[in-house]
Scaffold this active site. Structure first.
Site, PDB file in Angstrom:
ATOM      1  N   TYR A  33      52.279  48.868  48.048  1.00 61.32           N
ATOM      2  CA  TYR A  33      52.427  47.400  48.073  1.00 61.32           C
ATOM      3  C   TYR A  33      52.402  46.830  46.580  1.00 61.32           C
ATOM      4  CZ  TYR A  33      50.495  42.641  48.872  1.00 61.32           C
ATOM      5  OH  TYR A  33      50.146  41.355  49.159  1.00 61.32           O
TER       6      TYR A  33
ATOM      7  N   LYS B 166      37.324  55.662  44.011  1.00 65.31           N
ATOM      8  CA  LYS B 166      38.011  54.704  43.023  1.00 65.31           C
ATOM      9  C   LYS B 166      36.671  54.707  41.859  1.00 65.31           C
ATOM     10  CE  LYS B 166      41.024  52.711  43.065  1.00 65.31           C
ATOM     11  NZ  LYS B 166      42.482  53.324  42.828  1.00 65.31           N
TER      12      LYS B 166
ATOM     13  N   TYR C 104      36.134  55.447  50.193  1.00 72.08           N
ATOM     14  CA  TYR C 104      37.398  54.826  49.421  1.00 72.08           C
ATOM     15  C   TYR C 104      36.710  54.348  47.988  1.00 72.08           C
ATOM     16  CZ  TYR C 104      40.396  51.486  47.391  1.00 72.08           C
ATOM     17  OH  TYR C 104      41.496  50.769  46.286  1.00 72.08           O
TER      18      TYR C 104
ATOM     19  N   ALA D 276      54.731  53.908  43.664  1.00 70.69           N
ATOM     20  CA  ALA D 276      55.837  52.697  43.944  1.00 70.69           C
ATOM     21  C   ALA D 276      56.199  52.576  45.484  1.00 70.69           C
ATOM     22  CB  ALA D 276      57.027  53.332  43.047  1.00 70.69           C
TER      23      ALA D 276
ATOM     24  N   TYR E 148      29.898  47.209  43.872  1.00 70.36           N
ATOM     25  CA  TYR E 148      29.444  47.562  45.161  1.00 70.36           C
ATOM     26  C   TYR E 148      27.986  48.275  44.897  1.00 70.36           C
ATOM     27  CZ  TYR E 148      33.365  45.828  47.353  1.00 70.36           C
ATOM     28  OH  TYR E 148      34.270  45.098  48.206  1.00 70.36           O
TER      29      TYR E 148
HETATM   30  P1  NAP Z   1      49.230  51.306  49.126  1.00 68.64           P
HETATM   31  O1  NAP Z   1      50.181  50.501  49.664  1.00 68.64           O
HETATM   32  O2  NAP Z   1      48.551  51.969  50.301  1.00 68.64           O
HETATM   33  O3  NAP Z   1      49.809  52.438  48.231  1.00 68.64           O
HETATM   34  C1  NAP Z   1      49.373  53.409  47.763  1.00 68.64           C
HETATM   35  C2  NAP Z   1      50.111  54.272  46.908  1.00 68.64           C
HETATM   36  O4  NAP Z   1      49.569  55.390  46.618  1.00 68.64           O
HETATM   37  C3  NAP Z   1      51.417  54.665  47.766  1.00 68.64           C
HETATM   38  O5  NAP Z   1      52.451  54.578  46.846  1.00 68.64           O
HETATM   39  C4  NAP Z   1      50.984  56.100  48.020  1.00 68.64           C
HETATM   40  O6  NAP Z   1      52.083  57.113  48.432  1.00 68.64           O
HETATM   41  C5  NAP Z   1      50.245  56.328  46.750  1.00 68.64           C
HETATM   42  N1  NAP Z   1      49.538  57.784  47.190  1.00 68.64           N
HETATM   43  C6  NAP Z   1      48.393  57.838  48.036  1.00 68.64           C
HETATM   44  N2  NAP Z   1      48.220  59.093  48.045  1.00 68.64           N
HETATM   45  C7  NAP Z   1      48.729  59.712  47.008  1.00 68.64           C
HETATM   46  C8  NAP Z   1      48.994  61.408  46.617  1.00 68.64           C
HETATM   47  N3  NAP Z   1      48.204  62.239  47.120  1.00 68.64           N
HETATM   48  N4  NAP Z   1      49.955  61.477  45.865  1.00 68.64           N
HETATM   49  C9  NAP Z   1      50.783  60.584  45.415  1.00 68.64           C
HETATM   50  N5  NAP Z   1      50.802  59.399  45.681  1.00 68.64           N
HETATM   51  C10 NAP Z   1      49.875  58.987  46.403  1.00 68.64           C
HETATM   52  O7  NAP Z   1      47.920  50.576  48.398  1.00 68.64           O
HETATM   53  P2  NAP Z   1      48.245  49.490  47.288  1.00 68.64           P
HETATM   54  O8  NAP Z   1      47.375  48.137  47.848  1.00 68.64           O
HETATM   55  O9  NAP Z   1      49.397  49.185  46.887  1.00 68.64           O
HETATM   56  O10 NAP Z   1      47.056  50.310  46.295  1.00 68.64           O
HETATM   57  C11 NAP Z   1      47.669  50.322  44.828  1.00 68.64           C
HETATM   58  C12 NAP Z   1      46.422  50.715  44.081  1.00 68.64           C
HETATM   59  O11 NAP Z   1      45.530  49.542  43.917  1.00 68.64           O
HETATM   60  C13 NAP Z   1      45.689  51.775  44.454  1.00 68.64           C
HETATM   61  O12 NAP Z   1      45.073  52.478  43.424  1.00 68.64           O
HETATM   62  C14 NAP Z   1      44.444  50.995  45.186  1.00 68.64           C
HETATM   63  O13 NAP Z   1      43.138  51.683  45.117  1.00 68.64           O
HETATM   64  C15 NAP Z   1      44.445  49.920  44.025  1.00 68.64           C
HETATM   65  N6  NAP Z   1      43.813  48.587  44.793  1.00 68.64           N
HETATM   66  C16 NAP Z   1      44.287  48.013  45.772  1.00 68.64           C
HETATM   67  C17 NAP Z   1      43.487  46.802  46.424  1.00 68.64           C
HETATM   68  C18 NAP Z   1      44.053  46.025  47.871  1.00 68.64           C
HETATM   69  O14 NAP Z   1      43.583  45.308  48.261  1.00 68.64           O
HETATM   70  N7  NAP Z   1      45.332  46.542  48.043  1.00 68.64           N
HETATM   71  C19 NAP Z   1      42.520  46.240  45.892  1.00 68.64           C
HETATM   72  C20 NAP Z   1      42.180  47.077  44.551  1.00 68.64           C
HETATM   73  C21 NAP Z   1      42.789  47.904  43.955  1.00 68.64           C
HETATM   74  P3  NAP Z   1      52.523  57.418  49.861  1.00 68.64           P
HETATM   75  O15 NAP Z   1      53.588  56.127  50.207  1.00 68.64           O
HETATM   76  O16 NAP Z   1      53.529  58.578  49.580  1.00 68.64           O
HETATM   77  O17 NAP Z   1      51.429  57.343  50.757  1.00 68.64           O
END
Ligand code: NAP
Length: 356
Positions: A24, A171, A167, A21, A143
């Site tokens: 993004y 996933k 990364y 949470a 990919y």
């Molecule tokens: P983000 O803003 O970097 O958020 C990642 C979240 O995961 C943060 O809340 C982070 O917490 C948490 N996290 C990372 N490592 C953790 C750990 N060891 N334990 C607990 N929490 C952890 O990225 P986002 O874009 O929102 O991504 C959210 C999801 O969407 C991810 O699963 C990502 O792979 C997926 N996704 C994103 C995109 C994109 O283009 N953005 C595309 C496809 C899929 P902290 O704040 O504590 O670091």
């Protein structure tokens, strides 16, 4: 059905747990859940991070903070997950490491992504949670190069694909492990959302890796771009799809690609931004590397290996399943790119050159 209309049967959920949470997607997701009246618990990695979540949901305009509660748990440890899922009916497992720069050791991403997903799902199953919706990625779908470059939910990235970035590997291994766990153990439903590149309004200064691309373009840090086409989806539509996957009876056992429309290139993205923001015209990228130039540059720049490996192909990524099964209607992708830029400028995170 409009993208933001309440999902039928929204009252069918009890407490909803959201991981990630502070990120993004997670910030937008929590805001939407609160606005729709869901009692929402979020996990943060360390105590004291609650204020970060509050700042995000306030920026997103959520008005029911009284429905928000917190738990502390990290994907890398067992501690806290049993308490986090206690009394929960649905889990939206969004958290996964998504760094802007790749780590030295791929296990820094793979272990929290894969083992963390198993921790969350296993704790949820023990606690009697009805359904987990996991945020996977197109990285787990498309990919591994195939001749026609047409992708649906039937496709899987081969984790052994040569040069696959850490990364992407994290996933695909995490999603595979989640499906294997549910198949082997039963007792809980799983649905998976596989977004392409997520863009759209930002909620604060910490930018996801995807949105960082738009900032880099607008600040002149990307004068030349790789020749690469990719899918775009709006963060608000990704949230909407998670809610539909959480509540729709037909979503259990299914994965859903989240893509707003046809793939665009980095240069196409820059051109849309240039037309929208003439003040930034001079700093926005205006040329792209050829495939040959990318292959050469990738020898010394690991970040380009992904693009070089794809060789300029245009992936055709279908959103037919989410549309037909879940009545999902995503926004136009160009609008999403422009909304990303407007929000970066609106929050003072970017000042395009030429703008006072
Ligand atoms: P983000 O803003 O970097 O958020 C990642 C979240 O995961 C943060 O809340 C982070 O917490 C948490 N996290 C990372 N490592 C953790 C750990 N060891 N334990 C607990 N929490 C952890 O990225 P986002 O874009 O929102 O991504 C959210 C999801 O969407 C991810 O699963 C990502 O792979 C997926 N996704 C994103 C995109 C994109 O283009 N953005 C595309 C496809 C899929 P902290 O704040 O504590 O670091």
């Amino acid at each position: 059905m409009a993208a933001e209309t309440p999902v039928p049967g929204a009252s069918g959920a009890g407490i909803v747990l959201v991981t990630g949470a502070t990120g993004y997607v997670g910030g937008h997701l929590v805001a939407r859940l609160l606005s729709e009246g869901h009692r929402t618990r979020v996990t943060v990695r360390e105590p004291g991070r609650e204020t970060e979540v509050l700042a995000l949901v306030r920026q997103a305009g959520a008005d029911r903070e009284d429905l928000l509660e917190y738990a502390v748990a990290d994907l890398s440890a067992d501690t806290g997950w049993a308490a986090a899922v206690d009394g929960v009916s649905h889990v939206l497992h969004v958290a996964s490491p998504f760094p802007v720069t790749p780590p030295e050791n791929e296990d820094e991403l793979i272990l929290p992504a894969r083992d963390g997903a198993l921790r969350v799902i296993s704790a949820a199953r023990t606690a009697g949670v009805r359904r987990v919706v996991m945020t996977s990625s197109f990285a787990a779908v498309g990919y591994t190069v195939k001749p026609d470059a047409q992708y649906s939910e039937e496709d899987w990235t081969d984790p052994d694909t040569e040069g696959l970035p850490a990364y992407h590997k994290s996933k695909v291994l995490a999603e595979r492990a989640a499906w294997d766990f549910v198949e082997a153990n039963g007792g809980i439903e799983l649905a998976v959302v596989n977004p392409v590149g997520i863009f759209g309004p930002v909620l604060g200064p910490r930018l996801a890796a995807s949105v960082n691309i738009v900032r880099s373009m607008l600040t002149g840090r990307m004068p030349v771009v790789p020749l690469m086409y990719f899918g775009v989806v709006d963060v608000r539509d990704v949230v909407d799809l998670h809610l539909r996957a959480m509540l729709h009876p037909k979503a259990a056992g299914e994965r859903f690609l989240a893509v707003g429309g046809p793939s665009i290139s980095f240069l196409g993205m820059a051109e849309a931004l240039r037309a929208h923001l003439p003040a930034a015209a001079d700093v926005l990228p205006s040329s792209e590397l050829t495939v040959e130039e990318m292959r050469e540059a990738a020898k010394t720049e690991p970040a380009l290996r992904d693009a070089a490996g794809l060789g300029g192909r245009v992936p055709v990524i279908s959103n037919a399943k989410a549309r037909s099964v879940l009545d999902w209607e995503p926004r136009d992708v160009t609008r999403t790119v422009l909304d990303t830029a407007d929000s970066l400028i609106g929050l003072g995170l970017v000042t395009p050159v030429g703008k006072p």
